[in-house]
Design an enzyme around this catalytic site. Structure first.
Site, PDB file in Angstrom:
ATOM      1  CB  SER A 199       1.288  -5.923  -7.565  1.00 18.83           C
ATOM      2  OG  SER A 199       1.796  -4.813  -8.148  1.00 18.83           O
ATOM      3  CB  SER A 224       7.529   7.246 -13.506  1.00 18.88           C
ATOM      4  OG  SER A 224       7.930   8.660 -12.945  1.00 18.88           O
ATOM      5  CB  SER A 256       1.084   3.811  -5.847  1.00 19.78           C
ATOM      6  OG  SER A 256       2.430   3.919  -6.198  1.00 19.78           O
ATOM      7  CD  GLU A 289       9.962  -2.715  -6.165  1.00 19.66           C
ATOM      8  OE1 GLU A 289       9.100  -2.812  -7.115  1.00 19.66           O
ATOM      9  OE2 GLU A 289       9.876  -1.760  -5.644  1.00 19.66           O
ATOM     10  N   GLY A 292       0.897  -1.250  -0.141  1.00 21.47           N
ATOM     11  CA  GLY A 292       0.014  -0.243   0.051  1.00 21.47           C
ATOM     12  C   GLY A 292       0.841   1.192   0.036  1.00 21.47           C
TER      13      GLY A 292
END
Length: 415
Positions: free
Chosen positions: A188, A394, A133, A271, A131
Protein backbone atom coordinates in the site's frame (compact mmCIF):
# COMPACT_ATOMS: atom_id res chain seq x y z
CA UNK A 1 -23.09 8.40 17.03
CA UNK A 2 -21.99 9.99 20.31
CA UNK A 3 -19.84 8.39 22.98
CA UNK A 4 -18.71 9.83 26.31
CA UNK A 5 -15.48 8.29 27.58
CA UNK A 6 -15.79 9.92 31.00
CA UNK A 7 -14.34 12.92 32.86
CA UNK A 8 -10.76 11.60 32.82
CA UNK A 9 -10.34 12.43 29.12
CA UNK A 10 -12.99 15.11 28.68
CA UNK A 11 -10.46 17.96 28.59
CA UNK A 12 -8.41 16.08 26.01
CA UNK A 13 -11.52 15.43 23.92
CA UNK A 14 -12.57 19.09 24.06
CA UNK A 15 -9.05 20.24 23.11
CA UNK A 16 -9.08 17.89 20.11
CA UNK A 17 -12.56 18.96 19.01
CA UNK A 18 -11.59 22.63 19.19
CA UNK A 19 -8.40 22.02 17.21
CA UNK A 20 -10.22 20.07 14.51
CA UNK A 21 -12.89 22.77 14.22
CA UNK A 22 -10.18 25.41 13.80
CA UNK A 23 -7.89 23.54 11.39
CA UNK A 24 -10.20 21.26 9.38
CA UNK A 25 -11.12 24.12 7.06
CA UNK A 26 -10.51 25.26 3.48
CA UNK A 27 -9.00 22.61 1.24
CA UNK A 28 -8.87 20.13 4.12
CA UNK A 29 -12.61 20.52 4.75
CA UNK A 30 -13.28 20.07 1.04
CA UNK A 31 -11.64 16.65 1.32
CA UNK A 32 -13.46 15.38 4.40
CA UNK A 33 -13.44 11.61 4.53
CA UNK A 34 -11.27 11.23 1.45
CA UNK A 35 -8.91 8.27 1.25
CA UNK A 36 -8.66 4.97 3.06
CA UNK A 37 -6.32 2.03 3.70
CA UNK A 38 -6.42 1.18 -0.02
CA UNK A 39 -7.59 4.52 -1.41
CA UNK A 40 -4.90 6.86 -2.70
CA UNK A 41 -7.25 9.74 -3.55
CA UNK A 42 -6.05 13.32 -2.96
CA UNK A 43 -2.63 12.15 -1.77
CA UNK A 44 -0.93 15.56 -1.64
CA UNK A 45 -3.81 17.11 0.29
CA UNK A 46 -3.74 14.26 2.80
CA UNK A 47 0.02 14.56 3.17
CA UNK A 48 -0.35 18.28 3.85
CA UNK A 49 -3.07 17.48 6.39
CA UNK A 50 -0.73 15.04 8.15
CA UNK A 51 1.86 17.80 8.42
CA UNK A 52 -0.83 20.05 9.91
CA UNK A 53 -1.54 17.32 12.48
CA UNK A 54 2.18 16.99 13.18
CA UNK A 55 2.52 20.73 13.79
CA UNK A 56 -0.26 20.44 16.37
CA UNK A 57 1.41 17.40 17.98
CA UNK A 58 -1.58 15.18 17.21
CA UNK A 59 0.31 12.27 15.63
CA UNK A 60 1.32 9.50 18.01
CA UNK A 61 -0.57 10.81 21.03
CA UNK A 62 0.22 7.60 22.89
CA UNK A 63 3.88 7.40 21.87
CA UNK A 64 6.51 8.33 24.49
CA UNK A 65 7.53 11.98 24.61
CA UNK A 66 11.20 11.18 24.02
CA UNK A 67 10.29 10.08 20.48
CA UNK A 68 8.03 13.05 19.74
CA UNK A 69 4.67 11.76 21.00
CA UNK A 70 2.47 13.09 23.77
CA UNK A 71 3.01 10.17 26.11
CA UNK A 72 -0.69 9.73 26.82
CA UNK A 73 -2.58 6.52 27.53
CA UNK A 74 -4.66 4.02 25.62
CA UNK A 75 -7.92 5.78 26.42
CA UNK A 76 -6.66 9.03 24.90
CA UNK A 77 -5.58 7.11 21.79
CA UNK A 78 -9.08 5.64 21.47
CA UNK A 79 -10.67 9.06 22.00
CA UNK A 80 -8.42 10.54 19.32
CA UNK A 81 -9.34 7.88 16.75
CA UNK A 82 -13.03 8.22 17.58
CA UNK A 83 -13.13 12.03 17.42
CA UNK A 84 -10.98 12.05 14.29
CA UNK A 85 -13.40 9.70 12.55
CA UNK A 86 -16.38 11.60 13.94
CA UNK A 87 -15.05 14.80 12.34
CA UNK A 88 -14.70 12.87 9.05
CA UNK A 89 -11.16 14.21 8.60
CA UNK A 90 -9.07 13.03 5.62
CA UNK A 91 -7.59 9.55 5.98
CA UNK A 92 -4.00 9.92 7.18
CA UNK A 93 -1.41 9.39 4.45
CA UNK A 94 1.07 8.18 7.07
CA UNK A 95 -1.33 5.60 8.51
CA UNK A 96 0.93 2.66 7.63
CA UNK A 97 3.76 3.93 9.82
CA UNK A 98 1.52 5.37 12.53
CA UNK A 99 -0.77 2.37 12.95
CA UNK A 100 1.60 -0.51 12.18
CA UNK A 101 5.33 0.12 12.03
CA UNK A 102 5.53 2.63 14.88
CA UNK A 103 3.72 0.42 17.42
CA UNK A 104 5.81 -2.53 16.22
CA UNK A 105 9.05 -0.63 16.89
CA UNK A 106 7.78 0.52 20.29
CA UNK A 107 7.01 -3.08 21.20
CA UNK A 108 9.83 -5.01 19.56
CA UNK A 109 12.41 -2.59 18.12
CA UNK A 110 15.77 -1.65 19.62
CA UNK A 111 16.28 1.68 21.34
CA UNK A 112 18.52 2.81 18.48
CA UNK A 113 15.74 1.98 15.97
CA UNK A 114 13.14 3.85 17.99
CA UNK A 115 15.33 6.96 18.22
CA UNK A 116 16.21 6.80 14.53
CA UNK A 117 12.79 6.13 12.98
CA UNK A 118 9.98 7.28 15.28
CA UNK A 119 10.61 11.06 15.25
CA UNK A 120 10.69 11.26 11.39
CA UNK A 121 7.40 9.34 11.29
CA UNK A 122 5.72 11.84 13.60
CA UNK A 123 7.16 14.81 11.72
CA UNK A 124 6.00 13.30 8.38
CA UNK A 125 9.55 13.32 7.01
CA UNK A 126 9.73 9.61 6.14
CA UNK A 127 7.02 7.38 4.68
CA UNK A 128 6.84 3.59 4.98
CA UNK A 129 5.55 0.62 3.00
CA UNK A 130 4.80 -2.90 4.25
CA UNK A 131 6.66 -5.74 2.51
CA UNK A 132 4.67 -8.79 3.61
CA UNK A 133 2.56 -10.35 0.83
CA UNK A 134 4.21 -12.05 -2.13
CA UNK A 135 2.98 -13.82 -5.27
CA UNK A 136 1.97 -17.17 -3.83
CA UNK A 137 2.23 -15.95 -0.24
CA UNK A 138 -0.60 -13.54 0.42
CA UNK A 139 -2.95 -14.78 3.10
CA UNK A 140 -0.58 -17.72 3.65
CA UNK A 141 2.13 -15.39 4.89
CA UNK A 142 4.27 -18.21 6.28
CA UNK A 143 5.13 -19.22 2.70
CA UNK A 144 7.27 -16.13 2.02
CA UNK A 145 10.31 -16.82 -0.15
CA UNK A 146 12.07 -13.45 -0.19
CA UNK A 147 15.61 -14.26 0.97
CA UNK A 148 18.01 -12.24 3.08
CA UNK A 149 21.65 -13.26 3.55
CA UNK A 150 24.44 -11.74 5.56
CA UNK A 151 27.27 -10.15 3.58
CA UNK A 152 30.37 -9.48 5.69
CA UNK A 153 30.78 -9.30 9.43
CA UNK A 154 30.33 -13.01 10.09
CA UNK A 155 27.31 -15.24 10.20
CA UNK A 156 24.25 -15.43 12.40
CA UNK A 157 23.36 -18.23 14.77
CA UNK A 158 19.64 -18.94 14.51
CA UNK A 159 19.63 -21.03 17.67
CA UNK A 160 21.26 -18.24 19.64
CA UNK A 161 18.87 -15.70 18.14
CA UNK A 162 15.84 -17.55 19.41
CA UNK A 163 17.05 -17.73 23.02
CA UNK A 164 19.26 -14.67 23.36
CA UNK A 165 16.65 -12.62 25.21
CA UNK A 166 18.34 -9.41 24.08
CA UNK A 167 16.88 -6.42 22.26
CA UNK A 168 19.60 -6.67 19.58
CA UNK A 169 19.59 -9.46 16.99
CA UNK A 170 22.30 -12.07 17.40
CA UNK A 171 25.21 -11.42 15.03
CA UNK A 172 24.56 -7.70 14.61
CA UNK A 173 27.60 -6.75 16.66
CA UNK A 174 29.81 -8.18 13.90
CA UNK A 175 28.67 -5.53 11.39
CA UNK A 176 28.08 -6.14 7.70
CA UNK A 177 24.84 -5.95 5.74
CA UNK A 178 21.84 -7.98 4.74
CA UNK A 179 21.39 -8.67 1.04
CA UNK A 180 17.73 -9.12 0.10
CA UNK A 181 16.30 -10.82 -3.01
CA UNK A 182 12.67 -11.49 -3.82
CA UNK A 183 9.37 -9.89 -4.70
CA UNK A 184 6.60 -8.29 -2.64
CA UNK A 185 3.14 -7.32 -3.86
CA UNK A 186 0.12 -5.28 -2.72
CA UNK A 187 2.39 -2.80 -0.97
CA UNK A 188 0.00 0.00 0.00
CA UNK A 189 1.29 3.43 -1.06
CA UNK A 190 4.57 1.78 -1.99
CA UNK A 191 5.38 4.38 -4.65
CA UNK A 192 5.62 6.99 -1.89
CA UNK A 193 7.70 4.90 0.53
CA UNK A 194 11.15 5.98 1.72
CA UNK A 195 11.56 2.76 3.71
CA UNK A 196 10.04 -0.73 3.68
CA UNK A 197 9.63 -3.18 6.56
CA UNK A 198 10.13 -6.52 4.90
CA UNK A 199 9.46 -10.06 6.12
CA UNK A 200 12.31 -12.23 4.81
CA UNK A 201 13.56 -15.81 5.09
CA UNK A 202 17.03 -15.69 6.60
CA UNK A 203 17.43 -19.43 7.23
CA UNK A 204 17.40 -21.13 3.80
CA UNK A 205 16.70 -24.53 5.36
CA UNK A 206 13.68 -23.36 7.35
CA UNK A 207 10.03 -23.97 6.56
CA UNK A 208 6.82 -22.11 7.26
CA UNK A 209 6.95 -19.89 10.37
CA UNK A 210 10.54 -20.63 11.36
CA UNK A 211 13.66 -18.88 10.09
CA UNK A 212 11.95 -15.59 9.21
CA UNK A 213 13.36 -12.16 10.03
CA UNK A 214 11.84 -8.67 9.88
CA UNK A 215 14.16 -6.17 8.17
CA UNK A 216 13.99 -2.41 7.63
CA UNK A 217 15.11 -1.70 4.07
CA UNK A 218 15.70 1.74 2.46
CA UNK A 219 13.63 2.08 -0.73
CA UNK A 220 15.89 4.60 -2.47
CA UNK A 221 18.64 2.31 -3.74
CA UNK A 222 19.47 0.51 -7.02
CA UNK A 223 18.32 -2.88 -5.68
CA UNK A 224 14.72 -1.77 -5.07
CA UNK A 225 12.26 -1.34 -7.95
CA UNK A 226 8.70 -0.26 -7.12
CA UNK A 227 6.00 -0.57 -9.79
CA UNK A 228 2.49 0.82 -9.21
CA UNK A 229 -0.60 -1.38 -9.60
CA UNK A 230 -3.78 0.39 -10.75
CA UNK A 231 -6.96 -0.76 -9.03
CA UNK A 232 -10.65 -0.80 -10.02
CA UNK A 233 -11.08 2.77 -8.82
CA UNK A 234 -8.35 3.93 -11.20
CA UNK A 235 -5.81 4.61 -8.45
CA UNK A 236 -2.27 3.34 -7.96
CA UNK A 237 -1.94 3.10 -4.18
CA UNK A 238 -0.89 -0.56 -4.49
CA UNK A 239 2.55 -1.50 -5.76
CA UNK A 240 4.74 -4.51 -6.41
CA UNK A 241 8.31 -4.36 -5.15
CA UNK A 242 11.26 -6.18 -6.72
CA UNK A 243 14.29 -6.66 -4.48
CA UNK A 244 17.49 -7.50 -6.37
CA UNK A 245 20.54 -7.55 -4.11
CA UNK A 246 18.95 -4.77 -2.07
CA UNK A 247 21.00 -3.93 0.99
CA UNK A 248 20.37 -2.82 4.52
CA UNK A 249 22.61 -2.56 7.57
CA UNK A 250 22.98 -5.56 9.82
CA UNK A 251 21.28 -3.82 12.75
CA UNK A 252 18.08 -3.18 10.76
CA UNK A 253 16.43 -6.28 12.28
CA UNK A 254 13.23 -5.73 14.27
CA UNK A 255 13.06 -8.19 17.12
CA UNK A 256 15.36 -11.17 16.77
CA UNK A 257 16.89 -12.94 13.80
CA UNK A 258 14.80 -16.00 12.97
CA UNK A 259 11.81 -14.72 14.97
CA UNK A 260 10.21 -12.60 12.25
CA UNK A 261 6.92 -14.48 12.42
CA UNK A 262 6.41 -13.31 15.98
CA UNK A 263 7.13 -9.73 14.91
CA UNK A 264 4.79 -9.96 11.90
CA UNK A 265 1.93 -11.36 13.97
CA UNK A 266 2.34 -8.57 16.50
CA UNK A 267 2.05 -6.08 13.65
CA UNK A 268 -1.09 -7.71 12.23
CA UNK A 269 -2.57 -7.84 15.72
CA UNK A 270 -2.09 -4.08 15.99
CA UNK A 271 -3.70 -3.60 12.58
CA UNK A 272 -6.76 -5.69 13.33
CA UNK A 273 -7.23 -4.35 16.85
CA UNK A 274 -7.16 -0.60 16.28
CA UNK A 275 -8.52 0.25 12.82
CA UNK A 276 -12.16 -0.87 12.98
CA UNK A 277 -13.53 2.03 15.03
CA UNK A 278 -12.96 4.65 12.27
CA UNK A 279 -14.24 2.17 9.68
CA UNK A 280 -17.40 1.61 11.69
CA UNK A 281 -18.20 5.33 11.75
CA UNK A 282 -17.60 5.50 7.99
CA UNK A 283 -19.96 2.57 7.45
CA UNK A 284 -22.60 4.26 9.63
CA UNK A 285 -22.45 7.37 7.45
CA UNK A 286 -22.81 5.19 4.36
CA UNK A 287 -25.80 3.41 5.90
CA UNK A 288 -27.49 6.74 6.62
CA UNK A 289 -26.80 7.84 3.04
CA UNK A 290 -28.30 4.54 1.85
CA UNK A 291 -31.50 5.19 3.78
CA UNK A 292 -31.66 8.69 2.32
CA UNK A 293 -31.24 7.29 -1.20
CA UNK A 294 -33.93 4.69 -0.53
CA UNK A 295 -36.38 7.39 0.57
CA UNK A 296 -35.52 9.45 -2.50
CA UNK A 297 -36.15 6.51 -4.84
CA UNK A 298 -39.23 5.24 -3.02
CA UNK A 299 -37.48 1.94 -2.30
CA UNK A 300 -38.88 1.74 1.22
CA UNK A 301 -42.26 0.82 -0.28
CA UNK A 302 -40.78 -2.46 -1.51
CA UNK A 303 -40.89 -4.94 1.43
CA UNK A 304 -37.95 -7.00 0.15
CA UNK A 305 -35.72 -3.95 -0.33
CA UNK A 306 -36.91 -2.52 2.98
CA UNK A 307 -35.84 -5.71 4.73
CA UNK A 308 -32.35 -5.52 3.18
CA UNK A 309 -32.01 -1.85 4.13
CA UNK A 310 -32.99 -2.59 7.74
CA UNK A 311 -30.50 -5.48 7.74
CA UNK A 312 -27.75 -3.08 6.61
CA UNK A 313 -28.71 -0.63 9.35
CA UNK A 314 -28.59 -3.41 11.95
CA UNK A 315 -25.17 -4.57 10.72
CA UNK A 316 -23.47 -1.24 11.47
CA UNK A 317 -25.05 -1.26 14.96
CA UNK A 318 -23.58 -4.71 15.51
CA UNK A 319 -20.18 -3.32 14.49
CA UNK A 320 -20.63 -0.53 17.03
CA UNK A 321 -21.46 -2.99 19.81
CA UNK A 322 -18.50 -5.17 18.88
CA UNK A 323 -16.12 -2.22 18.93
CA UNK A 324 -17.44 -1.01 22.28
CA UNK A 325 -16.89 -4.47 23.78
CA UNK A 326 -13.33 -4.54 22.47
CA UNK A 327 -12.62 -0.99 23.69
CA UNK A 328 -13.95 -1.87 27.16
CA UNK A 329 -11.67 -4.92 27.32
CA UNK A 330 -8.61 -3.01 26.12
CA UNK A 331 -9.10 -0.15 28.58
CA UNK A 332 -9.58 -2.68 31.40
CA UNK A 333 -6.25 -4.29 30.52
CA UNK A 334 -7.83 -7.52 29.31
CA UNK A 335 -7.14 -9.44 26.12
CA UNK A 336 -9.99 -8.80 23.67
CA UNK A 337 -12.50 -11.63 23.41
CA UNK A 338 -13.64 -13.69 20.42
CA UNK A 339 -15.56 -10.76 18.92
CA UNK A 340 -12.25 -9.05 18.10
CA UNK A 341 -11.25 -12.06 15.98
CA UNK A 342 -14.54 -12.12 14.09
CA UNK A 343 -14.77 -8.31 13.66
CA UNK A 344 -12.63 -8.05 10.52
CA UNK A 345 -14.52 -10.82 8.71
CA UNK A 346 -17.89 -9.37 9.66
CA UNK A 347 -17.01 -5.77 8.80
CA UNK A 348 -15.54 -6.55 5.38
CA UNK A 349 -18.34 -8.84 4.22
CA UNK A 350 -21.11 -6.59 5.50
CA UNK A 351 -19.54 -3.50 3.93
CA UNK A 352 -19.50 -5.23 0.57
CA UNK A 353 -23.19 -6.06 0.95
CA UNK A 354 -23.87 -2.44 1.87
CA UNK A 355 -22.07 -1.28 -1.27
CA UNK A 356 -23.94 -3.72 -3.51
CA UNK A 357 -27.27 -2.53 -2.12
CA UNK A 358 -26.33 1.13 -2.59
CA UNK A 359 -25.41 0.53 -6.24
CA UNK A 360 -28.63 -1.40 -6.80
CA UNK A 361 -30.69 1.47 -5.38
CA UNK A 362 -28.77 3.98 -7.52
CA UNK A 363 -29.93 2.11 -10.61
CA UNK A 364 -28.45 2.89 -14.04
CA UNK A 365 -27.03 6.17 -12.69
CA UNK A 366 -24.71 4.13 -10.47
CA UNK A 367 -23.01 2.75 -13.59
CA UNK A 368 -22.27 6.11 -15.15
CA UNK A 369 -18.92 7.73 -14.38
CA UNK A 370 -17.75 11.26 -14.97
CA UNK A 371 -15.07 12.59 -17.26
CA UNK A 372 -11.68 10.85 -17.01
CA UNK A 373 -13.31 7.98 -15.08
CA UNK A 374 -14.53 10.33 -12.36
CA UNK A 375 -16.24 8.26 -9.66
CA UNK A 376 -18.64 9.60 -7.06
CA UNK A 377 -18.29 8.68 -3.39
CA UNK A 378 -20.74 5.79 -3.61
CA UNK A 379 -19.05 4.23 -6.64
CA UNK A 380 -15.55 4.59 -5.18
CA UNK A 381 -16.59 3.02 -1.87
CA UNK A 382 -18.26 0.10 -3.64
CA UNK A 383 -15.29 -0.67 -5.88
CA UNK A 384 -12.73 -0.38 -3.09
CA UNK A 385 -14.81 -2.56 -0.76
CA UNK A 386 -14.28 -5.51 -3.11
CA UNK A 387 -10.71 -5.79 -1.82
CA UNK A 388 -11.69 -5.76 1.86
CA UNK A 389 -12.28 -9.52 1.99
CA UNK A 390 -8.72 -10.03 0.71
CA UNK A 391 -6.36 -7.53 2.33
CA UNK A 392 -5.42 -7.80 5.98
CA UNK A 393 -6.19 -11.53 5.87
CA UNK A 394 -8.64 -13.00 3.37
CA UNK A 395 -12.09 -14.12 4.50
CA UNK A 396 -11.15 -17.75 3.84
CA UNK A 397 -8.19 -17.48 6.20
CA UNK A 398 -10.29 -15.60 8.77
CA UNK A 399 -12.84 -18.40 8.74
CA UNK A 400 -10.08 -20.96 9.25
CA UNK A 401 -8.79 -18.99 12.24
CA UNK A 402 -12.28 -18.79 13.74
CA UNK A 403 -12.92 -22.48 13.14
CA UNK A 404 -9.59 -23.75 14.40
CA UNK A 405 -8.73 -21.30 17.20
CA UNK A 406 -12.14 -20.26 18.52
CA UNK A 407 -14.30 -23.30 17.81
CA UNK A 408 -11.61 -25.95 18.17
CA UNK A 409 -12.37 -27.60 14.82
CA UNK A 410 -9.76 -29.81 13.12
CA UNK A 411 -7.13 -27.92 11.16
CA UNK A 412 -7.40 -27.66 7.41
CA UNK A 413 -5.36 -30.43 5.72
CA UNK A 414 -2.14 -29.22 4.10
CA UNK A 415 -0.22 -30.93 1.31
Amino acid sequence: MELDFGPAVRDFRDELRDWLAEHLVGEFAEHRGVGGPTDGAAWEVRLAWDRELAAGNWLGVGWPQEYGGRGLGLLEEIVFEYEYARANAPYRATGNALDLLGPMLLKMGSEAQRKRFLPPILSVEELWGQGFSEPGAGSDLASVRTRAERDGGGGTSFEDASVSGTSRPTGVENGGEWVVNGQKVWTSFGIHADWLYVLTRTDPDSRRHKGLTMLLVPADQPGVEIRPIRNLAGQDEFAEVFLSDARTDADMVVGEVGQGWRTAMATLGIERGTTLLPQQLTFEREAEALIGLARERGALDDPMLRRRIVDAWISVRIMRTTNLRTIAELTAGRTPGPQATTAKLYASTRHQQLGHLAMELAGPAGQIVGEDYGLDTRQRSFLLSLAETIYGGSSEIQRNIIGEQLLGLPKEPRP
